[in-house]
Design an enzyme around this catalytic site. Structure first.
Site, PDB file in Angstrom:
ATOM      1  N   GLY A 114       1.217   3.776   8.434  1.00 38.87           N
ATOM      2  CA  GLY A 114       0.720   5.130   8.221  1.00 38.87           C
ATOM      3  C   GLY A 114      -0.535   5.158   7.375  1.00 38.87           C
ATOM      4  O   GLY A 114      -1.373   6.046   7.517  1.00 38.87           O
TER       5      GLY A 114
ATOM      6  N   THR B  91       4.191   5.069  -3.079  1.00 40.60           N
ATOM      7  CA  THR B  91       5.350   4.553  -3.810  1.00 40.60           C
ATOM      8  C   THR B  91       4.989   3.316  -4.626  1.00 40.60           C
ATOM      9  O   THR B  91       5.573   3.069  -5.689  1.00 40.60           O
ATOM     10  CB  THR B  91       6.486   4.224  -2.830  1.00 40.60           C
ATOM     11  OG1 THR B  91       6.749   5.367  -2.016  1.00 40.60           O
ATOM     12  CG2 THR B  91       7.754   3.837  -3.566  1.00 40.60           C
TER      13      THR B  91
ATOM     14  N   SER C  30       0.839  -1.195   0.000  1.00 38.45           N
ATOM     15  CA  SER C  30       0.000   0.000   0.000  1.00 38.45           C
ATOM     16  C   SER C  30       0.879   1.252   0.000  1.00 38.45           C
ATOM     17  O   SER C  30       2.056   1.196   0.323  1.00 38.45           O
ATOM     18  CB  SER C  30      -0.902   0.001   1.239  1.00 38.45           C
ATOM     19  OG  SER C  30      -1.591  -1.231   1.355  1.00 38.45           O
ATOM     20  N   GLY C  31       0.277   2.369  -0.353  1.00 40.58           N
ATOM     21  CA  GLY C  31       0.990   3.644  -0.299  1.00 40.58           C
ATOM     22  C   GLY C  31       1.328   4.198  -1.665  1.00 40.58           C
ATOM     23  O   GLY C  31       1.213   3.515  -2.688  1.00 40.58           O
TER      24      GLY C  31
ATOM     25  N   LYS D  66       5.622   0.613   9.684  1.00 44.28           N
ATOM     26  CA  LYS D  66       4.590   0.642   8.660  1.00 44.28           C
ATOM     27  C   LYS D  66       3.243   0.802   9.356  1.00 44.28           C
ATOM     28  O   LYS D  66       3.105   0.517  10.528  1.00 44.28           O
ATOM     29  CB  LYS D  66       4.611  -0.645   7.822  1.00 44.28           C
ATOM     30  CG  LYS D  66       5.876  -0.746   6.960  1.00 44.28           C
ATOM     31  CD  LYS D  66       6.001  -2.081   6.254  1.00 44.28           C
ATOM     32  CE  LYS D  66       4.821  -2.438   5.388  1.00 44.28           C
ATOM     33  NZ  LYS D  66       4.552  -1.386   4.368  1.00 44.28           N
TER      34      LYS D  66
ATOM     35  N   GLU E 269      -0.540  -6.010   5.419  1.00 48.68           N
ATOM     36  CA  GLU E 269       0.828  -5.869   4.932  1.00 48.68           C
ATOM     37  C   GLU E 269       1.738  -6.896   5.599  1.00 48.68           C
ATOM     38  O   GLU E 269       2.597  -7.510   4.952  1.00 48.68           O
ATOM     39  CB  GLU E 269       1.344  -4.454   5.211  1.00 48.68           C
ATOM     40  CG  GLU E 269       0.714  -3.388   4.330  1.00 48.68           C
ATOM     41  CD  GLU E 269       1.098  -1.987   4.734  1.00 48.68           C
ATOM     42  OE1 GLU E 269       0.916  -1.072   3.917  1.00 48.68           O
ATOM     43  OE2 GLU E 269       1.577  -1.787   5.865  1.00 48.68           O
TER      44      GLU E 269
ATOM     45  N   ASP F 277       6.620  -3.444  -1.089  1.00 52.15           N
ATOM     46  CA  ASP F 277       5.822  -2.560  -0.235  1.00 52.15           C
ATOM     47  C   ASP F 277       6.675  -1.379   0.176  1.00 52.15           C
ATOM     48  O   ASP F 277       7.907  -1.397   0.034  1.00 52.15           O
ATOM     49  CB  ASP F 277       5.318  -3.323   0.998  1.00 52.15           C
ATOM     50  CG  ASP F 277       4.052  -2.729   1.579  1.00 52.15           C
ATOM     51  OD1 ASP F 277       3.676  -1.595   1.203  1.00 52.15           O
ATOM     52  OD2 ASP F 277       3.406  -3.387   2.435  1.00 52.15           O
ATOM     53  N   GLY F 278       6.024  -0.345   0.690  1.00 54.55           N
ATOM     54  CA  GLY F 278       6.721   0.838   1.157  1.00 54.55           C
ATOM     55  C   GLY F 278       6.940   0.786   2.659  1.00 54.55           C
ATOM     56  O   GLY F 278       6.766  -0.250   3.302  1.00 54.55           O
ATOM     57  N   ALA F 279       7.331   1.909   3.244  1.00 50.31           N
ATOM     58  CA  ALA F 279       7.531   2.014   4.686  1.00 50.31           C
ATOM     59  C   ALA F 279       7.446   3.471   5.088  1.00 50.31           C
ATOM     60  O   ALA F 279       7.648   4.376   4.271  1.00 50.31           O
ATOM     61  CB  ALA F 279       8.881   1.425   5.100  1.00 50.31           C
TER      62      ALA F 279
END
Length: 299
Positions: free
Chosen positions: A105, A35, A32-33, A103, A112, A90-92
């Protein structure tokens, strides 16, 4: 001249996909997110036949991203028994020197974590703002997904564990953009509690070097804090992605790991900084006694 944040994200995503997307994957995790938009874009640009690849999203937003890209989504609980996801991107919100991550946010931390721990490898993609030596340096809180009825008790226990900001603010329920709408709900219909701590979180390398954690003062090592919060009744998931990587977990005969094997950071100068996870010395992590939270059971 510094590049725009979105340009940095795209550069990191393109290199991460180029270096890690398998030749013939069966299942690919999509996080998710913002990026991850560029990760999906980079996957499409590879020109591979993706018609037989199942893309496992970590939430509603990432599922829509997969669908809109013309890819085939598959729900996590539809994965065949015993089959691992070949790779997860995935992002962070923040990443430390050992590639421990914060993670949550975007309020998708539970799914995730499920996808990361079902994956052979987890690759993190972020921009330079997320790169810090220790967690809770810039990102202010640990996100925690909690059962709504348990939220007040969870926050009370977090206070006993030393959860408070430098300004003295304790853990709090994350609110929606419109205050009258109340707390944010996750895809599991749970609440998010954001827990600040007064000091950046220590790494296992800090403990190996002789640094002493002091939970009484809210000074914690990453993995110990993650375990302690997870043990609180009513907590579904903790937004600390730490412990073994996927390959380390398999070496130890454990199913899945939640720490990325590598993280790609799009930098201000347009370059991409690649950091690979060091192997942790997990035997040194528990070096101090846990706090026993003292919460009254009186009604």
């Amino acid at each position: 001249m510094a590049v725009e944040i979105e340009t940095a994200k795209r550069a990191a995503a393109q290199l991460a996909v180029k270096n890690h997307f398998p030749d013939d994957p069966r299942f690919v995790g999509i996080g998710s997110g913002t990026t991850i938009v560029y990760v999906v874009e980079a996957i499409k640009e590879l020109g591979h036949d993706l018609s037989r690849v199942g893309f496992v999203p970590t939430g509603y937003q990432s599922k829509q991203l997969v669908i809109n890209a013309g890819l085939v989504p598959i729900e996590f609980d539809a994965l065949p028994d015993g089959v691992m996801v070949d790779i997860a991107f995935d992002g962070a919100d923040e990443v430390d020197d050992e590639l421990n991550c914060i993670k949550g946010g975007g309020a998708c931390l539970y799914q995730e974590k499920m996808v990361a721990m079902r994956s052979k490898e987890f690759i993190c993609v972020a921009d330079y703002r997320k790169l810090q030596s220790r967690l809770l340096t810039k990102w202010p809180t640990v996100p925690i997904e909690v059962e709504p009825k348990a939220a007040r008790q969870v926050m009370a226990r977090l206070k006993v564990l030393g959860s408070k900001s430098a300004a003295g603010k304790g853990p709090f329920l994350r609110e929606g953009a419109i205050l009258k709408a109340g707390p944010i709900k996750t895809d599991q219909d749970f609440f998010i509690v954001d827990a600040p701590f007064p000091e950046p979180l220590l790494t296992s390398a800090d403990l190996a070097g002789g640094t002493v954690a002091n939970p009484v003062k809210g000074v914690w090592e990453v993995e110990e804090l993650a375990r302690t919060i997870k043990d609180i009744n009513g907590v579904l998931a903790v937004g600390l992605f730490c412990g073994p990587t996927g390959p380390e977990a398999r070496d130890a005969a454990v199913i899945g790991g939640q720490r990325p094997v590598a993280c790609y950071f799009g930098m201000e100068d347009g370059s991409v900084h690649v950091r690979r996870a060091p192997r942790k010395r997990h035997s040194i992590v528990q070096t101090y006694p846990l706090i026993e939270p003292k919460i009254s059971n009186a009604h």
